[in-house]
Enzyme design. Structure first.
Site, PDB file in Angstrom:
ATOM      1  CD  GLU A   1      -4.335  -4.402  -3.189  1.00 31.83           C
ATOM      2  OE1 GLU A   1      -4.982  -5.084  -2.309  1.00 31.83           O
ATOM      3  OE2 GLU A   1      -3.949  -3.137  -3.020  1.00 31.83           O
TER       4      GLU A   1
ATOM      5  CD  GLU B   1      -6.484  -0.168  -3.223  1.00 29.43           C
ATOM      6  OE1 GLU B   1      -5.598  -0.239  -2.302  1.00 29.43           O
ATOM      7  OE2 GLU B   1      -7.265  -0.999  -3.777  1.00 29.43           O
TER       8      GLU B   1
END
Length: 394
Positions: free
Chosen positions: A174, A286
């Site tokens: 991320e 995710e």
């Protein structure tokens, strides 16, 4: 178990998902700043402040649930101590414990593992992630690790795992709030360094803005340019890479709210079209939802969406891990519902995310033809010389 969750049904055998499982969160735990302002947790105590994956629960997930993929988190500042900097000098104790977990997954259990540096493209201050630390490659920050150091780190890590064809390299968890050009530059430097070792392992390439699928083609202004303008330009001489996508179902796509309102079929369309137009593949590493009927329905549809679009070859649900206890990794607004870890319960011992989400939603919807032979790669299921035989454990 909530009655509404029983509406989940097994997906058909014509799967395009060949790798499926869970993220193992715990190697990044145990880092905080106490009331006096002192930083706590480096290097950390194994088993109490951090842990990677419980071998007993990995056994359950592989032998009984028959998943074949684990994404295992670690933190850069433990692997490469701040005192010596990001690069080739490792904390060998931390590395050995990490490798022990990876070896159990890939060698003992014959499953696959994604290595996950859980650092948001930052290094030197992990205590208040995801916002703390210097952006890797930021030349305006004299404390920042350089893109070259990041490449050195990945070259070293790849050299240690290149002989294990069941290991995939997730470049970074991320990246966010940084120039998209710099995300690309760091990604390409990592790919170059990995391939320079002779490693042909699968590489997962993240995007900017939390690597969100819904925002992949969006321009956020300034230098926060669309991922779609950059990440398709990755050059990999081994041609064995996929995009690393995260996509939560709550109102702000963060995974911090209990409701499920943003569906894959509505908000992943532009990414999917872009992947198809550019001949690229992705894994969603995710995603998740809470223990409500609306989330059960939307998660089931998300799994169906990935199965029905061959641009997606794998997924890992967020999250399992040995240290969550009754705390929850996502989607509960701080309500203690436990995690996806086998045996996990909510506060008070009642059923939580494992009983109410993993067992009735994810488990019945695992594809019947997950890959169990050969290396993890981006060409699984394609025609030509890269095709392999798919073996079901069921």
């Amino acid at each position: 178990m909530k009655p509404g969750l029983l509406l989940s049904c097994a997906l058909g055998a014509s799967a395009t998902i060949f790798y499926a499982g869970v993220a193992e969160s715990g190697g990044e735990f145990g880092l905080w700043i106490d009331g006096s302002g002192q930083s706590i947790g480096l290097p950390g105590r194994f088993g109490s402040e951090y842990a990677f994956a419980n071998p007993e629960t990995v056994d359950i997930l592989v032998d009984e649930h028959e998943i074949n993929l684990f994404r295992v988190a670690f933190v850069l500042e433990r692997m490469c101590p701040i005192e010596t900097g990001l690069g080739v000098l490792y904390n060998e104790t931390y590395f050995d414990l990490f490798k022990e977990a990876i070896d159990h997954i890939t060698i003992t259990k014959n499953a696959y593992a994604i290595l996950d540096p859980h650092n948001y493209m930052r290094y030197n201050n992990p205590y208040q992630q995801p916002m703390s630390g210097s952006i890797i490659g930021d030349t305006s920050d004299e404390r920042a690790a350089t893109t070259e150091q990041f490449a050195e780190f990945w070259g070293e890590l790849a050299s240690r795992f290149k002989d294990n064809e069941r290991v995939a390299f997730g470049i970074m968890n991320e990246p966010h709030d940084m120039p998209t050009q710099l995300v690309f530059d760091n990604n390409q430097a990592a790919v170059d360094a990995i391939r320079a070792t002779g490693a042909t392992n699968l590489i997962l390439v993240p995007g900017n803005n939390w690597s969100g699928g819904h925002s992949w083609t969006q321009n956020w202004g300034g230098d926060l340019l669309p991922n779609s303008e950059f990440m398709g330009n990755i050059v990999d001489p081994a041609n064995n890479w996929v995009l690393d996508i995260h996509e939560y179902l709550d109102a702000d796509y963060s995974g911090t709210l209990p409701g499920c309102v943003n569906s894959f079929e509505e908000h992943m369309v532009e990414l999917t079209s872009w992947l198809r137009e550019n001949g690229l593949k992705a894994m969603v590493t995710e995603f998740g939802g809470s223990d409500s009927d609306e989330c059960a329905d939307m998660l089931t549809r998300a799994l169906e969406y990935m199965e029905n679009n061959p641009e997606y070859i794998g997924w890992t649900a967020w999250a399992a891990g040995p240290l969550w206890g009754v705390n929850s990794p996502c989607c509960t607004d701080r309500t203690q519902l436990g995690s996806l870890e086998p045996g996990s319960t909510a506060a008070g011992g009642g059923p939580g995310l494992y009983d109410n989400v993993w067992l009735p939603v994810f488990l019945p919807n695992l594809p019947d033809t997950l890959e169990w032979e050969g290396p993890i790669d981006s060409h699984v299921g394609s025609g030509g010389n890269m095709t392999r035989r798919f073996v079901s454990k069921r």
